[in-house]
Motif scaffolding. Sequence first.
Motif, PDB file in Angstrom:
ATOM      1  N   ASP A 108      24.698  -3.742  -9.818  1.00  0.00           N
ATOM      2  CA  ASP A 108      25.620  -4.001 -10.927  1.00  0.00           C
ATOM      3  C   ASP A 108      27.076  -3.785 -10.539  1.00  0.00           C
ATOM      4  O   ASP A 108      27.976  -3.861 -11.386  1.00  0.00           O
ATOM      5  CB  ASP A 108      25.257  -3.110 -12.119  1.00  0.00           C
ATOM      6  N   GLY A 109      27.319  -3.498  -9.269  1.00  0.00           N
ATOM      7  CA  GLY A 109      28.687  -3.296  -8.796  1.00  0.00           C
ATOM      8  C   GLY A 109      29.195  -1.883  -8.973  1.00  0.00           C
ATOM      9  O   GLY A 109      30.291  -1.563  -8.508  1.00  0.00           O
ATOM     10  N   ALA A 110      28.407  -1.016  -9.646  1.00  0.00           N
ATOM     11  CA  ALA A 110      28.827   0.373  -9.847  1.00  0.00           C
ATOM     12  C   ALA A 110      28.574   1.183  -8.579  1.00  0.00           C
ATOM     13  O   ALA A 110      27.731   0.827  -7.756  1.00  0.00           O
ATOM     14  CB  ALA A 110      28.078   0.981 -11.023  1.00  0.00           C
ATOM     15  N   VAL A 111      29.309   2.279  -8.442  1.00  0.00           N
ATOM     16  CA  VAL A 111      29.144   3.149  -7.277  1.00  0.00           C
ATOM     17  C   VAL A 111      27.779   3.821  -7.331  1.00  0.00           C
ATOM     18  O   VAL A 111      27.404   4.437  -8.338  1.00  0.00           O
ATOM     19  CB  VAL A 111      30.262   4.207  -7.229  1.00  0.00           C
ATOM     20  N   ALA A 112      27.027   3.713  -6.234  1.00  0.00           N
ATOM     21  CA  ALA A 112      25.701   4.328  -6.156  1.00  0.00           C
ATOM     22  C   ALA A 112      25.710   5.569  -5.275  1.00  0.00           C
ATOM     23  O   ALA A 112      24.882   6.468  -5.437  1.00  0.00           O
ATOM     24  CB  ALA A 112      24.692   3.324  -5.610  1.00  0.00           C
ATOM     25  N   GLY A 113      26.623   5.641  -4.311  1.00  0.00           N
ATOM     26  CA  GLY A 113      26.675   6.780  -3.422  1.00  0.00           C
ATOM     27  C   GLY A 113      27.688   6.559  -2.311  1.00  0.00           C
ATOM     28  O   GLY A 113      28.440   5.571  -2.318  1.00  0.00           O
ATOM     29  N   HIS A 114      27.684   7.453  -1.338  1.00  0.00           N
ATOM     30  CA  HIS A 114      28.611   7.341  -0.214  1.00  0.00           C
ATOM     31  C   HIS A 114      28.013   8.070   0.977  1.00  0.00           C
ATOM     32  O   HIS A 114      27.044   8.837   0.849  1.00  0.00           O
ATOM     33  CB  HIS A 114      29.968   7.941  -0.578  1.00  0.00           C
ATOM     34  N   PHE A 115      28.595   7.859   2.134  1.00  0.00           N
ATOM     35  CA  PHE A 115      28.223   8.636   3.311  1.00  0.00           C
ATOM     36  C   PHE A 115      29.377   8.603   4.317  1.00  0.00           C
ATOM     37  O   PHE A 115      30.106   7.599   4.405  1.00  0.00           O
ATOM     38  CB  PHE A 115      26.922   8.123   3.948  1.00  0.00           C
ATOM     39  N   PRO A 116      29.569   9.684   5.046  1.00  0.00           N
ATOM     40  CA  PRO A 116      30.609   9.694   6.072  1.00  0.00           C
ATOM     41  C   PRO A 116      30.240   8.746   7.210  1.00  0.00           C
ATOM     42  O   PRO A 116      29.064   8.568   7.530  1.00  0.00           O
ATOM     43  CB  PRO A 116      30.623  11.150   6.552  1.00  0.00           C
ATOM     44  N   VAL A 117      31.238   8.155   7.845  1.00  0.00           N
ATOM     45  CA  VAL A 117      31.007   7.258   8.981  1.00  0.00           C
ATOM     46  C   VAL A 117      30.234   7.994  10.077  1.00  0.00           C
ATOM     47  O   VAL A 117      29.374   7.410  10.756  1.00  0.00           O
ATOM     48  CB  VAL A 117      32.359   6.736   9.517  1.00  0.00           C
ATOM     49  N   ALA A 118      30.510   9.295  10.233  1.00  0.00           N
ATOM     50  CA  ALA A 118      29.842  10.064  11.279  1.00  0.00           C
ATOM     51  C   ALA A 118      28.329  10.078  11.094  1.00  0.00           C
ATOM     52  O   ALA A 118      27.569  10.069  12.073  1.00  0.00           O
ATOM     53  CB  ALA A 118      30.375  11.493  11.293  1.00  0.00           C
ATOM     54  N   ILE A 119      27.858  10.081   9.844  1.00  0.00           N
ATOM     55  CA  ILE A 119      26.408  10.065   9.607  1.00  0.00           C
ATOM     56  C   ILE A 119      25.830   8.716  10.019  1.00  0.00           C
ATOM     57  O   ILE A 119      24.750   8.634  10.615  1.00  0.00           O
ATOM     58  CB  ILE A 119      26.104  10.364   8.126  1.00  0.00           C
ATOM     59  N   GLY A 120      26.545   7.642   9.720  1.00  0.00           N
ATOM     60  CA  GLY A 120      26.075   6.312  10.131  1.00  0.00           C
ATOM     61  C   GLY A 120      26.031   6.175  11.631  1.00  0.00           C
ATOM     62  O   GLY A 120      25.113   5.562  12.192  1.00  0.00           O
ATOM     63  N   GLU A 121      27.029   6.769  12.302  1.00  0.00           N
ATOM     64  CA  GLU A 121      27.076   6.687  13.765  1.00  0.00           C
ATOM     65  C   GLU A 121      25.968   7.507  14.420  1.00  0.00           C
ATOM     66  O   GLU A 121      25.642   7.300  15.597  1.00  0.00           O
ATOM     67  CB  GLU A 121      28.435   7.162  14.259  1.00  0.00           C
ATOM     68  N   ALA A 122      25.365   8.433  13.646  1.00  0.00           N
ATOM     69  CA  ALA A 122      24.271   9.238  14.185  1.00  0.00           C
ATOM     70  C   ALA A 122      22.974   8.427  14.289  1.00  0.00           C
ATOM     71  O   ALA A 122      22.053   8.819  15.010  1.00  0.00           O
ATOM     72  CB  ALA A 122      24.044  10.469  13.314  1.00  0.00           C
ATOM     73  N   VAL A 123      22.925   7.296  13.582  1.00  0.00           N
ATOM     74  CA  VAL A 123      21.769   6.410  13.691  1.00  0.00           C
ATOM     75  C   VAL A 123      21.836   5.712  15.054  1.00  0.00           C
ATOM     76  O   VAL A 123      22.898   5.197  15.431  1.00  0.00           O
ATOM     77  CB  VAL A 123      21.763   5.361  12.551  1.00  0.00           C
ATOM     78  N   PRO A 124      20.751   5.685  15.797  1.00  0.00           N
ATOM     79  CA  PRO A 124      20.760   5.024  17.112  1.00  0.00           C
ATOM     80  C   PRO A 124      21.303   3.599  17.011  1.00  0.00           C
ATOM     81  O   PRO A 124      20.965   2.861  16.075  1.00  0.00           O
ATOM     82  CB  PRO A 124      19.299   5.044  17.536  1.00  0.00           C
ATOM     83  N   ALA A 125      22.141   3.214  17.967  1.00  0.00           N
ATOM     84  CA  ALA A 125      22.800   1.912  17.922  1.00  0.00           C
ATOM     85  C   ALA A 125      21.819   0.762  17.811  1.00  0.00           C
ATOM     86  O   ALA A 125      22.061  -0.222  17.089  1.00  0.00           O
ATOM     87  CB  ALA A 125      23.695   1.740  19.148  1.00  0.00           C
ATOM     88  N   GLU A 126      20.671   0.850  18.527  1.00  0.00           N
ATOM     89  CA  GLU A 126      19.706  -0.235  18.504  1.00  0.00           C
ATOM     90  C   GLU A 126      18.966  -0.348  17.173  1.00  0.00           C
ATOM     91  O   GLU A 126      18.331  -1.379  16.890  1.00  0.00           O
ATOM     92  CB  GLU A 126      18.684  -0.055  19.639  1.00  0.00           C
ATOM     93  N   SER A 127      19.094   0.677  16.316  1.00  0.00           N
ATOM     94  CA  SER A 127      18.373   0.661  15.037  1.00  0.00           C
ATOM     95  C   SER A 127      19.285   0.378  13.845  1.00  0.00           C
ATOM     96  O   SER A 127      18.807   0.187  12.724  1.00  0.00           O
ATOM     97  CB  SER A 127      17.666   1.996  14.819  1.00  0.00           C
ATOM     98  N   ARG A 128      20.586   0.380  14.069  1.00  0.00           N
ATOM     99  CA  ARG A 128      21.510   0.282  12.934  1.00  0.00           C
ATOM    100  C   ARG A 128      21.391  -1.021  12.164  1.00  0.00           C
ATOM    101  O   ARG A 128      21.495  -1.039  10.936  1.00  0.00           O
ATOM    102  CB  ARG A 128      22.950   0.444  13.436  1.00  0.00           C
ATOM    103  N   ASP A 129      21.170  -2.118  12.863  1.00  0.00           N
ATOM    104  CA  ASP A 129      21.113  -3.410  12.176  1.00  0.00           C
ATOM    105  C   ASP A 129      19.915  -3.508  11.249  1.00  0.00           C
ATOM    106  O   ASP A 129      19.960  -4.224  10.248  1.00  0.00           O
ATOM    107  CB  ASP A 129      21.084  -4.548  13.205  1.00  0.00           C
ATOM    108  N   ALA A 130      18.849  -2.774  11.582  1.00  0.00           N
ATOM    109  CA  ALA A 130      17.629  -2.839  10.778  1.00  0.00           C
ATOM    110  C   ALA A 130      17.497  -1.661   9.821  1.00  0.00           C
ATOM    111  O   ALA A 130      16.515  -1.558   9.079  1.00  0.00           O
ATOM    112  CB  ALA A 130      16.403  -2.894  11.696  1.00  0.00           C
ATOM    113  N   THR A 131      18.464  -0.765   9.821  1.00  0.00           N
ATOM    114  CA  THR A 131      18.394   0.419   8.968  1.00  0.00           C
ATOM    115  C   THR A 131      19.145   0.181   7.668  1.00  0.00           C
ATOM    116  O   THR A 131      20.328  -0.181   7.673  1.00  0.00           O
ATOM    117  CB  THR A 131      18.987   1.640   9.695  1.00  0.00           C
ATOM    118  N   ALA A 132      18.442   0.374   6.549  1.00  0.00           N
ATOM    119  CA  ALA A 132      19.057   0.196   5.226  1.00  0.00           C
ATOM    120  C   ALA A 132      19.963   1.379   4.905  1.00  0.00           C
ATOM    121  O   ALA A 132      19.783   2.495   5.421  1.00  0.00           O
ATOM    122  CB  ALA A 132      17.976   0.062   4.164  1.00  0.00           C
TER     123      ALA A 132
END
Length: 380
Positions: free
Chosen positions: A297-321
């Motif tokens: 609906d366009g409303a804010v659902a949550g957030h996360f720091p970029v550092a947490i996203g970067e902790a996901v292995p690079a080869e898995s990021r494209d497939a990680t929701a």
Amino acid sequence: MTESPQRTRGFQLGRAFGGRIIVQPSTLVMLVLLAFLFSTGGGADLTRRGFTIGLILAVLLFVSVFLHELSHAATAKALGREVHEVVITLWGGHTSFDARGLTPRDNGLTAAAGPLTNLVISGLAYALLATGAFDITLVDLVEGDITGYLIVQYLAVANLILAIFNALPGIPMDGGRVLESVVWAVTKDRWRGVIVAAWGGRVIAVGVVLYALGAPLAAGRTPTVFDVLWAGLIAVILWPAASQALRAAQHLSKREVVSAGSVMVPAIAVPYTASVDQALAAAVAAGAREVVVTGADGAVAGHFPVAIGEAVPAESRDATALTSVLMPVPRGSEVPPTLGGEELVMRLREWWGKTDGWVVVDSGRPVGVARLSDVMEALR
């Protein structure tokens, strides 16, 4: 409706201008003490008649203080503010009212009403003495039948002293609040006004001590124990009150410069359908350190720091929701970047423990994340 402050303990005598009239028990102790001092102050023996007259003088003093405080309440009410309490205490009294959105004019007028009331009472008492209704003859002096004259004279002098003392330009006196209002109106900075008035209170406290010790010396006599005691009593009341106001102003002034926008971490908004890889790419391109995720609906659902996203292995990021790294935020935790001052503090109290941060939204677009811990640190 304004939330009333915590009730002051004491005897409630009724209500005035919508506020409770409270007399603290310590006031009764002071009445008896003053009655004793008035009846024996000249070295006279304590008699029933002398104590009765002393008690009348003490009661008149507290009535004068009560009328002083009542005028504060009346002025606040006339200016459209809710009056909470009129309290008579051991050392005088105070009046509490709704001070939200206070202006220099309202602050200054409410403060000035007290000394002006005492000045009017003093003037009326002097006018009564001038009518000759209390003329003193030599026989009166010999027989001691001068009670009426002394009482009216005392009322005139006591209220004149109350008016002058409370008009002194330093906190906690009413004159300090007037000075605060003048500086506030000129500089547009309330807390600068408080700081100036608080320093005024400190100067007056020191001045009282210097006068108490210097006046006797200038007159060629040694200061008595009474001189030292009354000066010390006034100083220990004025100095701590002024110092407390100074510390509070220095702390509260930070609220005027701290805002959600000033402490936020830059963020970029992405839809919930994006992958971690897409979200990180958008954050890098925008120079953001946080990612805000929006729902269907366009409303804010949550957030996360970029550092947490970067902790996901690079080869898995494209497939990680994004749901795997998302930190949900409750609905309603969005704030504008201009949120500051008292409203910022109130919102902080409301949301502390419910979320770790607010999403800062400007013109309908998330632009940052303000961590509540950062807000708290900035306000210290």
